[in-house]
Design a protein around this motif. Structure first.
Motif, mmCIF file in Angstrom:
data_model
loop_
_atom_site.group_PDB
_atom_site.id
_atom_site.type_symbol
_atom_site.label_atom_id
_atom_site.label_comp_id
_atom_site.label_asym_id
_atom_site.label_seq_id
_atom_site.Cartn_x
_atom_site.Cartn_y
_atom_site.Cartn_z
ATOM 1 N N ALA A 63 0.830 -1.280 0.024
ATOM 2 C CA ALA A 63 0.148 -0.036 0.008
ATOM 3 C C ALA A 63 0.980 1.338 -0.157
ATOM 4 O O ALA A 63 0.666 2.148 -0.493
ATOM 5 C CB ALA A 63 -0.812 -0.126 1.172
ATOM 6 N N ALA A 64 1.945 1.293 0.779
ATOM 7 C CA ALA A 64 3.044 2.503 0.821
ATOM 8 C C ALA A 64 3.580 2.653 -0.363
ATOM 9 O O ALA A 64 3.889 3.585 -1.149
ATOM 10 C CB ALA A 64 3.963 2.481 1.783
ATOM 11 N N VAL A 66 2.324 1.570 -3.483
ATOM 12 C CA VAL A 66 1.447 1.834 -4.623
ATOM 13 C C VAL A 66 1.043 3.502 -4.237
ATOM 14 O O VAL A 66 0.995 4.444 -5.325
ATOM 15 C CB VAL A 66 0.145 1.374 -4.304
ATOM 16 C CG1 VAL A 66 -1.038 1.963 -5.205
ATOM 17 C CG2 VAL A 66 0.451 -0.172 -4.795
ATOM 18 N N ASN A 67 0.935 4.094 -3.112
ATOM 19 C CA ASN A 67 0.723 5.505 -2.688
ATOM 20 C C ASN A 67 1.941 6.351 -2.999
ATOM 21 O O ASN A 67 1.611 7.358 -3.478
ATOM 22 C CB ASN A 67 0.267 5.753 -1.125
ATOM 23 C CG ASN A 67 -0.742 5.138 -0.917
ATOM 24 O OD1 ASN A 67 -1.979 5.182 -1.762
ATOM 25 N ND2 ASN A 67 -1.150 4.924 0.284
ATOM 26 N N ALA A 68 3.217 5.761 -3.074
ATOM 27 C CA ALA A 68 4.313 6.653 -3.607
ATOM 28 C C ALA A 68 4.254 7.017 -4.984
ATOM 29 O O ALA A 68 4.921 7.830 -5.484
ATOM 30 C CB ALA A 68 5.662 5.633 -2.969
ATOM 31 N N ASN A 69 3.849 5.830 -5.904
ATOM 32 C CA ASN A 69 4.041 6.006 -7.208
ATOM 33 C C ASN A 69 2.949 6.701 -7.779
ATOM 34 O O ASN A 69 2.961 7.275 -8.822
ATOM 35 C CB ASN A 69 3.861 4.692 -7.732
ATOM 36 C CG ASN A 69 5.022 3.659 -7.570
ATOM 37 O OD1 ASN A 69 6.132 4.295 -7.432
ATOM 38 N ND2 ASN A 69 5.033 2.290 -7.681
ATOM 39 N N ASP A 70 1.798 7.038 -6.990
ATOM 40 C CA ASP A 70 0.604 8.042 -7.430
ATOM 41 C C ASP A 70 1.271 9.567 -7.391
ATOM 42 O O ASP A 70 0.517 10.293 -8.180
ATOM 43 C CB ASP A 70 -0.481 7.798 -6.651
ATOM 44 C CG ASP A 70 -1.154 6.529 -6.611
ATOM 45 O OD1 ASP A 70 -1.092 5.841 -7.691
ATOM 46 O OD2 ASP A 70 -1.992 6.166 -5.816
ATOM 47 N N ASP A 71 2.233 9.857 -6.977
ATOM 48 C CA ASP A 71 2.564 11.046 -6.716
ATOM 49 C C ASP A 71 3.145 11.798 -8.007
ATOM 50 O O ASP A 71 3.657 11.717 -8.821
ATOM 51 C CB ASP A 71 3.492 11.526 -5.576
ATOM 52 C CG ASP A 71 2.720 11.599 -4.244
ATOM 53 O OD1 ASP A 71 1.487 11.688 -4.055
ATOM 54 O OD2 ASP A 71 3.500 11.319 -3.330
#
Length: 71
Positions: A63-64, A66-71
């Protein structure tokens, strides 16, 4: 003196006879064997708790990531 000797011998034989038969006419007393009942172990989970912890950590890392790649 012969009467005393005969009486002593008769007494000795009587005591020996009673002592030899003491308790032989009674039935044997058999005590039941002691049975120890073990309680069954409580039912545990079918999965090791280590796998649960590793799975949760892996989910958090994914989850971390995936969230890091969204930025």
């Amino acid at each position: 003196m012969r009467l005393v000797t005969t009486f002593a011998a008769a007494t000795a034989l009587t005591v020996a006879g009673v002592a030899a038969q003491a308790g032989s006419l009674a039935p044997e007393v058999m005590e039941p064997p002691v049975v120890v009942v073990e309680e069954p172990a409580p039912a545990g989970s079918s999965i090791n708790s280590t796998f649960v912890i590793v799975g949760v950590l892996a989910a958090l890392l994914i989850a971390a990531a995936v969230n890091a790649n969204d930025d």
